[in-house]
Motif scaffolding. Structure first.
Motif, PDB file in Angstrom:
ATOM      1  N   THR A  94       0.837  -1.192   0.000  1.00 22.08           N
ATOM      2  CA  THR A  94       0.000   0.000   0.000  1.00 22.08           C
ATOM      3  C   THR A  94       0.876   1.247   0.000  1.00 22.08           C
ATOM      4  OG1 THR A  94      -0.101   0.182   2.411  1.00 22.08           O
ATOM      5  CG2 THR A  94      -1.743  -1.229   1.343  1.00 22.08           C
ATOM      6  N   SER A  95       0.317   2.333  -0.478  1.00 19.16           N
ATOM      7  CA  SER A  95       0.965   3.639  -0.410  1.00 19.16           C
ATOM      8  C   SER A  95      -0.111   4.638   0.001  1.00 19.16           C
ATOM      9  CB  SER A  95       1.573   4.022  -1.761  1.00 19.16           C
ATOM     10  OG  SER A  95       2.238   5.269  -1.676  1.00 19.16           O
ATOM     11  N   GLY A  96      -0.042   5.097   1.247  1.00 23.35           N
ATOM     12  CA  GLY A  96      -1.126   5.892   1.794  1.00 23.35           C
ATOM     13  C   GLY A  96      -0.826   7.379   1.851  1.00 23.35           C
ATOM     14  N   PHE A  97      -1.888   8.168   1.908  1.00 24.27           N
ATOM     15  CA  PHE A  97      -1.766   9.605   2.112  1.00 24.27           C
ATOM     16  C   PHE A  97      -3.030  10.099   2.791  1.00 24.27           C
ATOM     17  CE2 PHE A  97      -3.831   9.056  -1.942  1.00 24.27           C
ATOM     18  CZ  PHE A  97      -4.794  10.057  -2.014  1.00 24.27           C
ATOM     19  N   LEU A  98      -2.955  11.300   3.344  1.00 21.52           N
ATOM     20  CA  LEU A  98      -4.099  11.918   3.998  1.00 21.52           C
ATOM     21  C   LEU A  98      -4.648  13.024   3.106  1.00 21.52           C
ATOM     22  CD1 LEU A  98      -2.683  12.122   7.622  1.00 21.52           C
ATOM     23  CD2 LEU A  98      -4.301  10.457   6.719  1.00 21.52           C
ATOM     24  N   ALA A  99      -5.956  13.113   3.005  1.00 19.43           N
ATOM     25  CA  ALA A  99      -6.598  14.113   2.158  1.00 19.43           C
ATOM     26  C   ALA A  99      -6.487  15.484   2.815  1.00 19.43           C
ATOM     27  CB  ALA A  99      -8.050  13.741   1.910  1.00 19.43           C
ATOM     28  N   TYR A 142      -4.902  -4.013   7.019  1.00 18.58           N
ATOM     29  CA  TYR A 142      -4.553  -2.987   6.032  1.00 18.58           C
ATOM     30  C   TYR A 142      -3.802  -1.849   6.716  1.00 18.58           C
ATOM     31  CZ  TYR A 142      -5.360  -0.712   1.497  1.00 18.58           C
ATOM     32  OH  TYR A 142      -5.206  -0.148   0.240  1.00 18.58           O
ATOM     33  N   GLN A 143      -2.624  -1.515   6.193  1.00 17.24           N
ATOM     34  CA  GLN A 143      -1.788  -0.458   6.751  1.00 17.24           C
ATOM     35  C   GLN A 143      -1.825   0.766   5.841  1.00 17.24           C
ATOM     36  OE1 GLN A 143       2.546  -0.998   6.859  1.00 17.24           O
ATOM     37  NE2 GLN A 143       2.520  -0.371   8.998  1.00 17.24           N
ATOM     38  N   LYS A 144      -2.146   1.914   6.430  1.00 17.34           N
ATOM     39  CA  LYS A 144      -2.161   3.151   5.649  1.00 17.34           C
ATOM     40  C   LYS A 144      -1.966   4.332   6.593  1.00 17.34           C
ATOM     41  CE  LYS A 144      -7.224   2.921   5.648  1.00 17.34           C
ATOM     42  NZ  LYS A 144      -8.432   2.852   4.796  1.00 17.34           N
ATOM     43  N   VAL A 161       5.395  15.187  10.096  1.00 15.41           N
ATOM     44  CA  VAL A 161       4.738  14.229  10.973  1.00 15.41           C
ATOM     45  C   VAL A 161       4.309  13.036  10.129  1.00 15.41           C
ATOM     46  CG1 VAL A 161       2.809  13.816  12.537  1.00 15.41           C
ATOM     47  CG2 VAL A 161       3.885  16.076  12.462  1.00 15.41           C
ATOM     48  N   THR A 162       4.716  11.819  10.521  1.00 20.61           N
ATOM     49  CA  THR A 162       4.344  10.600   9.805  1.00 20.61           C
ATOM     50  C   THR A 162       3.375   9.796  10.655  1.00 20.61           C
ATOM     51  OG1 THR A 162       6.445  10.487   8.617  1.00 20.61           O
ATOM     52  CG2 THR A 162       5.166   8.461   8.756  1.00 20.61           C
ATOM     53  N   ILE A 163       2.216   9.520  10.098  1.00 21.42           N
ATOM     54  CA  ILE A 163       1.151   8.794  10.794  1.00 21.42           C
ATOM     55  C   ILE A 163       0.911   7.478  10.071  1.00 21.42           C
ATOM     56  CG2 ILE A 163      -1.273   8.859  11.514  1.00 21.42           C
ATOM     57  CD1 ILE A 163      -1.040  11.949  11.296  1.00 21.42           C
ATOM     58  N   ARG A 164       1.014   6.389  10.807  1.00 21.36           N
ATOM     59  CA  ARG A 164       0.729   5.062  10.252  1.00 21.36           C
ATOM     60  C   ARG A 164      -0.357   4.407  11.092  1.00 21.36           C
ATOM     61  NH1 ARG A 164       4.717   3.056   6.733  1.00 21.36           N
ATOM     62  NH2 ARG A 164       6.658   4.271   6.696  1.00 21.36           N
ATOM     63  N   GLY A 165      -1.374   3.897  10.422  1.00 23.24           N
ATOM     64  CA  GLY A 165      -2.442   3.176  11.100  1.00 23.24           C
ATOM     65  C   GLY A 165      -2.563   1.767  10.556  1.00 23.24           C
ATOM     66  N   LEU A 166      -2.811   0.818  11.437  1.00 16.76           N
ATOM     67  CA  LEU A 166      -3.049  -0.569  11.043  1.00 16.76           C
ATOM     68  C   LEU A 166      -4.512  -0.872  11.331  1.00 16.76           C
ATOM     69  CD1 LEU A 166      -1.612  -3.137   9.968  1.00 16.76           C
ATOM     70  CD2 LEU A 166      -1.345  -3.850  12.348  1.00 16.76           C
ATOM     71  N   TYR A 167      -5.251  -1.266  10.298  1.00 12.55           N
ATOM     72  CA  TYR A 167      -6.698  -1.422  10.401  1.00 12.55           C
ATOM     73  C   TYR A 167      -7.116  -2.868  10.137  1.00 12.55           C
ATOM     74  CZ  TYR A 167      -6.913   3.688  10.014  1.00 12.55           C
ATOM     75  OH  TYR A 167      -6.759   5.026  10.218  1.00 12.55           O
ATOM     76  N   LEU A 168      -8.137  -3.291  10.861  1.00 10.12           N
ATOM     77  CA  LEU A 168      -8.873  -4.497  10.500  1.00 10.12           C
ATOM     78  C   LEU A 168     -10.027  -4.016   9.629  1.00 10.12           C
ATOM     79  CD1 LEU A 168      -9.221  -7.569  10.894  1.00 10.12           C
ATOM     80  CD2 LEU A 168     -10.718  -7.039  12.826  1.00 10.12           C
ATOM     81  N   ALA A 212      -5.550   5.504   0.110  1.00 13.23           N
ATOM     82  CA  ALA A 212      -4.447   4.596  -0.177  1.00 13.23           C
ATOM     83  C   ALA A 212      -4.566   4.000  -1.570  1.00 13.23           C
ATOM     84  CB  ALA A 212      -4.387   3.463   0.858  1.00 13.23           C
ATOM     85  N   LEU A 213      -3.412   3.834  -2.198  1.00 11.24           N
ATOM     86  CA  LEU A 213      -3.270   3.035  -3.405  1.00 11.24           C
ATOM     87  C   LEU A 213      -2.721   1.680  -2.996  1.00 11.24           C
ATOM     88  CD1 LEU A 213      -1.499   5.742  -5.567  1.00 11.24           C
ATOM     89  CD2 LEU A 213      -3.862   5.008  -5.863  1.00 11.24           C
ATOM     90  N   ASN A 214      -3.080   0.624  -3.717  1.00 10.66           N
ATOM     91  CA  ASN A 214      -2.507  -0.677  -3.385  1.00 10.66           C
ATOM     92  C   ASN A 214      -2.328  -1.545  -4.632  1.00 10.66           C
ATOM     93  OD1 ASN A 214      -5.506  -1.070  -3.322  1.00 10.66           O
ATOM     94  ND2 ASN A 214      -4.924  -3.180  -2.910  1.00 10.66           N
ATOM     95  N   LEU A 215      -1.281  -2.352  -4.594  1.00  6.34           N
ATOM     96  CA  LEU A 215      -1.000  -3.388  -5.601  1.00  6.34           C
ATOM     97  C   LEU A 215      -1.005  -4.729  -4.876  1.00  6.34           C
ATOM     98  CD1 LEU A 215       1.963  -1.706  -7.522  1.00  6.34           C
ATOM     99  CD2 LEU A 215      -0.432  -1.786  -8.231  1.00  6.34           C
ATOM    100  N   TYR A 216      -1.571  -5.751  -5.500  1.00  5.34           N
ATOM    101  CA  TYR A 216      -1.693  -7.030  -4.782  1.00  5.34           C
ATOM    102  C   TYR A 216      -1.658  -8.206  -5.740  1.00  5.34           C
ATOM    103  CZ  TYR A 216      -6.565  -6.730  -6.314  1.00  5.34           C
ATOM    104  OH  TYR A 216      -7.709  -6.612  -7.075  1.00  5.34           O
TER     105      TYR A 216
END
Length: 213
Positions: free
Chosen positions: A34-39, A75-77, A89-96, A204-208
């Protein structure tokens, strides 16, 4: 005697065709990056993360054109923001996370499938860390001298996340690769971190890659 042979042959062909038909429900597993960003207009980077999960593809029509695809994923973003007074500031969240996509599927070959999908998702934050350039402060003048839990009392980001997910996917002999995009509807911060902008919703963008059983 000949009639019995013909009946057995017809039944064998009929059952063979039934067995060859695509199953109504097929489980799958997938994982990727994933490659995440905040709006937010303060966005200053797209941290790389991962996601992995499992789900089921449910055929809705006998033609095999439309499917429903629910899944359960880790999912991490997050994102990187530029602070008011310099630094980041870098924010990382791990989600179910639970996405439910409706798929439109094309069959250019006997064992080749191309899918386009869209659907909602809902997620709940279960982990992740937040850190920043030394010298910056969080709420209540908490210094950024270590990595804090993103959903802990110091940083206190919103755990619930919901939004819209789109994907495109190519499958060959049950192995598939794809790309997707998520746009969140809820701001990750419960209050403003800045006098000039809010953190915004996680996207987030993701490749899988994966396998369908």
């Amino acid at each position: 005697m000949k009639a019995r042979i013909w009946i057995i042959a017809v039944l064998a062909i009929w059952f063979g065709r039934l067995g060859a038909q695509e199953k109504v429900v097929t489980p799958f597993v997938r994982m990727g990056l994933t490659s995440g960003f905040l709006a937010s207009r303060g966005n200053a980077g797209m941290p790389i993360g991962f996601h992995l999960g499992a789900g089921a593809q449910i055929r809705l029509l006998s033609s095999g054109r439309f499917h429903l695809q629910p899944a359960l994923e880790i999912y991490q973003k997050g994102g990187t923001l530029e602070a008011d007074y310099g630094g980041k500031v870098t924010i990382r969240g791990l989600y179910l996370q639970l996405p439910v996509d409706a798929l439109l599927q094309f069959h250019p070959g006997q064992t080749t499938y191309i899918s386009l999908g869209v659907g909602p998702y809902v997620g709940y934050g279960i982990g992740g860390t937040t850190h920043a350039t030394p010298g910056l402060y969080f709420y209540r003048h908490i210094p950024v001298d270590r990595h804090y839990s993103t959903f802990g009392p110091e940083v206190n980001m919103r755990r619930w996340d919901t939004g819209l997910h789109v994907l495109t996917q190519v499958e060959f002999q049950r192995y598939f690769v794809g790309a997707g995009f998520q746009i969140g509807f809820l701001a990750i911060d419960k209050r403003e971190w800045s006098n000039t902008y809010e953190l915004g919703s996680p996207c987030a963008l993701n490749l899988y890659a994966g396998y369908r059983f």
